[in-house]
Design a protein around this motif. Structure first.
Motif, mmCIF file in Angstrom:
data_model
loop_
_atom_site.group_PDB
_atom_site.id
_atom_site.type_symbol
_atom_site.label_atom_id
_atom_site.label_comp_id
_atom_site.label_asym_id
_atom_site.label_seq_id
_atom_site.Cartn_x
_atom_site.Cartn_y
_atom_site.Cartn_z
ATOM 1 N N GLY A 3 -10.040 0.206 -1.336
ATOM 2 C CA GLY A 3 -9.242 1.324 -0.832
ATOM 3 C C GLY A 3 -9.808 2.667 -1.236
ATOM 4 O O GLY A 3 -9.853 2.994 -2.426
ATOM 5 N N LEU A 28 -11.371 1.714 6.759
ATOM 6 C CA LEU A 28 -11.580 2.694 7.827
ATOM 7 C C LEU A 28 -13.027 3.195 7.821
ATOM 8 O O LEU A 28 -13.733 3.047 6.828
ATOM 9 C CB LEU A 28 -10.648 3.891 7.619
ATOM 10 N N GLY A 33 -8.049 8.291 2.950
ATOM 11 C CA GLY A 33 -6.728 7.687 3.147
ATOM 12 C C GLY A 33 -5.777 8.560 3.938
ATOM 13 O O GLY A 33 -6.174 9.287 4.854
ATOM 14 N N ASP A 46 1.508 20.409 -4.228
ATOM 15 C CA ASP A 46 1.853 19.830 -5.531
ATOM 16 C C ASP A 46 0.730 18.980 -6.117
ATOM 17 O O ASP A 46 0.979 17.953 -6.744
ATOM 18 C CB ASP A 46 3.165 19.020 -5.432
ATOM 19 N N GLU A 78 -12.826 -3.972 5.570
ATOM 20 C CA GLU A 78 -11.490 -4.400 5.140
ATOM 21 C C GLU A 78 -11.612 -5.608 4.220
ATOM 22 O O GLU A 78 -12.243 -6.608 4.591
ATOM 23 C CB GLU A 78 -10.608 -4.753 6.337
ATOM 24 N N ILE A 108 -4.879 0.370 -2.340
ATOM 25 C CA ILE A 108 -4.800 0.176 -0.879
ATOM 26 C C ILE A 108 -3.629 0.935 -0.258
ATOM 27 O O ILE A 108 -3.350 0.773 0.932
ATOM 28 C CB ILE A 108 -4.751 -1.323 -0.505
ATOM 29 N N ILE A 110 -0.665 2.434 1.501
ATOM 30 C CA ILE A 110 0.337 1.806 2.361
ATOM 31 C C ILE A 110 -0.314 0.726 3.222
ATOM 32 O O ILE A 110 0.218 0.338 4.250
ATOM 33 C CB ILE A 110 1.088 2.849 3.224
ATOM 34 N N GLY A 276 -1.733 3.909 -7.390
ATOM 35 C CA GLY A 276 -1.430 4.673 -6.175
ATOM 36 C C GLY A 276 -0.213 4.113 -5.464
ATOM 37 O O GLY A 276 0.582 3.369 -6.048
HETATM 38 C C1 FAD Z 1 2.626 13.084 6.187
HETATM 39 C C2 FAD Z 1 2.460 12.879 4.692
HETATM 40 C C3 FAD Z 1 2.561 13.971 3.837
HETATM 41 C C4 FAD Z 1 2.385 13.803 2.445
HETATM 42 N N1 FAD Z 1 2.503 14.900 1.647
HETATM 43 C C5 FAD Z 1 2.323 14.744 0.299
HETATM 44 C C6 FAD Z 1 2.423 15.865 -0.572
HETATM 45 O O1 FAD Z 1 2.686 16.992 -0.144
HETATM 46 N N2 FAD Z 1 2.232 15.655 -1.916
HETATM 47 C C7 FAD Z 1 1.951 14.416 -2.446
HETATM 48 O O2 FAD Z 1 1.759 14.275 -3.657
HETATM 49 N N3 FAD Z 1 1.874 13.328 -1.623
HETATM 50 C C8 FAD Z 1 2.054 13.466 -0.279
HETATM 51 N N4 FAD Z 1 1.987 12.370 0.541
HETATM 52 C C9 FAD Z 1 1.761 11.039 -0.076
HETATM 53 C C10 FAD Z 1 0.286 10.843 -0.443
HETATM 54 O O3 FAD Z 1 -0.537 11.058 0.686
HETATM 55 C C11 FAD Z 1 0.099 9.437 -0.979
HETATM 56 O O4 FAD Z 1 0.841 9.318 -2.176
HETATM 57 C C12 FAD Z 1 -1.388 9.159 -1.235
HETATM 58 O O5 FAD Z 1 -2.139 9.195 -0.049
HETATM 59 C C13 FAD Z 1 -1.570 7.797 -1.897
HETATM 60 O O6 FAD Z 1 -2.952 7.576 -2.059
HETATM 61 P P1 FAD Z 1 -3.536 6.096 -2.128
HETATM 62 O O7 FAD Z 1 -5.004 6.283 -2.341
HETATM 63 O O8 FAD Z 1 -2.732 5.307 -3.077
HETATM 64 O O9 FAD Z 1 -3.234 5.471 -0.694
HETATM 65 P P2 FAD Z 1 -3.726 5.834 0.782
HETATM 66 O O10 FAD Z 1 -3.859 7.289 0.965
HETATM 67 O O11 FAD Z 1 -2.782 5.094 1.669
HETATM 68 O O12 FAD Z 1 -5.184 5.197 0.848
HETATM 69 C C14 FAD Z 1 -5.370 3.812 0.811
HETATM 70 C C15 FAD Z 1 -6.692 3.475 1.463
HETATM 71 O O13 FAD Z 1 -6.930 2.065 1.325
HETATM 72 C C16 FAD Z 1 -7.439 1.561 2.536
HETATM 73 N N5 FAD Z 1 -7.125 0.122 2.623
HETATM 74 C C17 FAD Z 1 -5.911 -0.446 2.742
HETATM 75 N N6 FAD Z 1 -5.999 -1.778 2.782
HETATM 76 C C18 FAD Z 1 -7.325 -2.058 2.671
HETATM 77 C C19 FAD Z 1 -8.059 -3.268 2.651
HETATM 78 N N7 FAD Z 1 -7.478 -4.473 2.742
HETATM 79 N N8 FAD Z 1 -9.404 -3.199 2.538
HETATM 80 C C20 FAD Z 1 -10.037 -1.991 2.439
HETATM 81 N N9 FAD Z 1 -9.376 -0.815 2.460
HETATM 82 C C21 FAD Z 1 -8.030 -0.845 2.572
HETATM 83 C C22 FAD Z 1 -6.753 2.397 3.612
HETATM 84 O O14 FAD Z 1 -7.480 2.392 4.829
HETATM 85 C C23 FAD Z 1 -6.710 3.779 2.947
HETATM 86 O O15 FAD Z 1 -7.853 4.556 3.241
HETATM 87 C C24 FAD Z 1 2.150 12.502 1.916
HETATM 88 C C25 FAD Z 1 2.040 11.402 2.778
HETATM 89 C C26 FAD Z 1 2.190 11.578 4.158
HETATM 90 C C27 FAD Z 1 2.073 10.380 5.065
#
Ligand code: FAD
Length: 329
Positions: A3, A28, A33, A46, A78, A108, A110, A276
């Motif tokens: 991820g 992707l 993400g 924030d 993936e 990963i 959502i 995450g």
């Molecule tokens: C519209 C919107 C506005 C937001 N605004 C804020 C904000 O103002 N402040 C804040 O703190 N947070 C905000 N958030 C939340 C924040 O974006 C998330 O908390 C953050 O993106 C989490 O990061 P992550 O790396 O855990 O997950 P993600 O950003 O979901 O990244 C996960 C990655 O893993 C990859 N992946 C998933 N499954 C697999 C697999 N099996 N194999 C390979 N790759 C995989 C996905 O393709 C993705 O690229 C917002 C979210 C949204 C949707």
């Protein structure tokens, strides 16, 4: 590591900084993400150290920071299966090959994003060539006529991003009311090349003999049918998120999240950690700030597991940067 969202990118930085070798697989074709894909143009207020930063700029900064430590990154990969254990090592099978490591960190989020596709006739045949479900590269839209479909933040974000490049941007939504933030919509409507067409649904997309696309719109609430000429169609209908294959990794997926021990971020499967959005424990808050903090906890726990002779705490970055990296796969 599985991820390449914001949290995975920061984890790649931190683990490399502390001398671990890192292979980061991302399903992707792009890193960053949700920030890069779902809200590239939206301002975030924030994230520590950034008074205001767009999703795209934040993703780019995280990529730049990680790139300084040269992790091995594989896009379009993936993760579908994880075999092994901490003694023999793990093998993460992806569409782009199998990658080995002594521990696995799942970031990963959502889950793998699957775009909601247009139900219009002809859309499937034109996908990838003339119809896109990610923001198309600048060269594909510069000076062109673009139809964007959708009524949420993603669609309006994309209109804002495309308007400075395209000859015309037509935003089509099946309702007159938009889910997108009012301010973003007002900004989009104020841009010269933007035309908003509601309440219409895309029924058919066909290539005309002159090479243009004929986009047939069916009026709702008694509106007359319309045909719009375009060069590119962008579906901005959002994404379905699904932990998908993680359900089969014996990490105890509950709904769309993975319970972890918040003291280590380890899942129920020894040697597999999560951080995450996907990581769950009592009091969890799904924010970037929380995810970055969890990376620190996971990195310290991984260090204790792989180098038990070292202290229980992660040293400060200044005291480790530039040290030759011992090889830990
Ligand atoms: C519209 C919107 C506005 C937001 N605004 C804020 C904000 O103002 N402040 C804040 O703190 N947070 C905000 N958030 C939340 C924040 O974006 C998330 O908390 C953050 O993106 C989490 O990061 P992550 O790396 O855990 O997950 P993600 O950003 O979901 O990244 C996960 C990655 O893993 C990859 N992946 C998933 N499954 C697999 C697999 N099996 N194999 C390979 N790759 C995989 C996905 O393709 C993705 O690229 C917002 C979210 C949204 C949707």
């Amino acid at each position: 590591m599985v991820g390449g969202g914001p949290v995975g990118l920061f984890a790649a930085t931190l683990l490399r900084l502390h001398g671990f070798s890192v292979r980061l697989v991302e399903s992707l074709p792009v890193l960053g993400g949700q920030a890069a894909v779902l809200y590239p143009d939206k301002a975030v207020y924030d994230v520590a150290g950034f008074p205001e930063v767009s999703g795209r700029d934040l993703a780019e900064a995280l990529v730049r920071q990680a790139s300084g430590y040269a992790p091995e990154v594989v896009l379009g990969a993936e993760a579908v299966a994880i075999e092994g254990d901490p003694r023999s090592g793990f093998a993460v099978a992806t569409a782009a090959g199998t990658f080995r490591g002594r521990v696995v960190l799942l970031t990963i989020g959502i889950g793998a994003f699957t775009p909601r596709r247009l139900a219009a006739e002809g859309a499937a045949e034109l996908e990838g060539r003339r119809i896109h479900y990610l923001l198309p590269p600048a060269d594909a839209v510069r000076g062109r006529r673009v139809v964007v479909v959708g009524g949420g933040d993603t669609a309006v974000d994309w209109v804002l991003a495309l308007a400075p490049l395209a000859r015309e941007v037509v935003l089509v939504h099946r309702r007159t009311a938009f889910r997108a933030q009012g301010e973003m919509l007002r900004r989009a409507k104020a841009l010269g090349p933007v035309r908003v067409v509601t309440p219409y649904e895309v029924r058919r997309i066909a290539e005309r003999p002159d090479g243009a696309l004929a986009v047939t719109l069916e009026g709702r609430q008694g509106a007359e049918p319309l045909e719009v000429a375009a060069d590119v169609v962008v579906g901005g209908l959002g994404y379905q998120a699904d932990p998908g294959p993680a359900r089969h990794w014996d990490v105890g997926v509950e709904g769309a999240v993975i319970p972890v021990d918040p003291a280590t971020m380890e899942t129920r499967r020894t040697g597999i950690y999560a951080a995450g959005d996907v990581a769950a424990y009592p009091g969890k808050v799904r924010l970037l700030a929380t995810g970055f903090g969890e990376v620190g906890i996971a990195a310290a726990a991984i260090r204790r597991r792989l180098r038990p002779e070292t202290s229980a705490h992660l040293p400060h970055s200044t005291s480790v940067r530039g040290r030759p990296a011992p090889v830990d796969a």
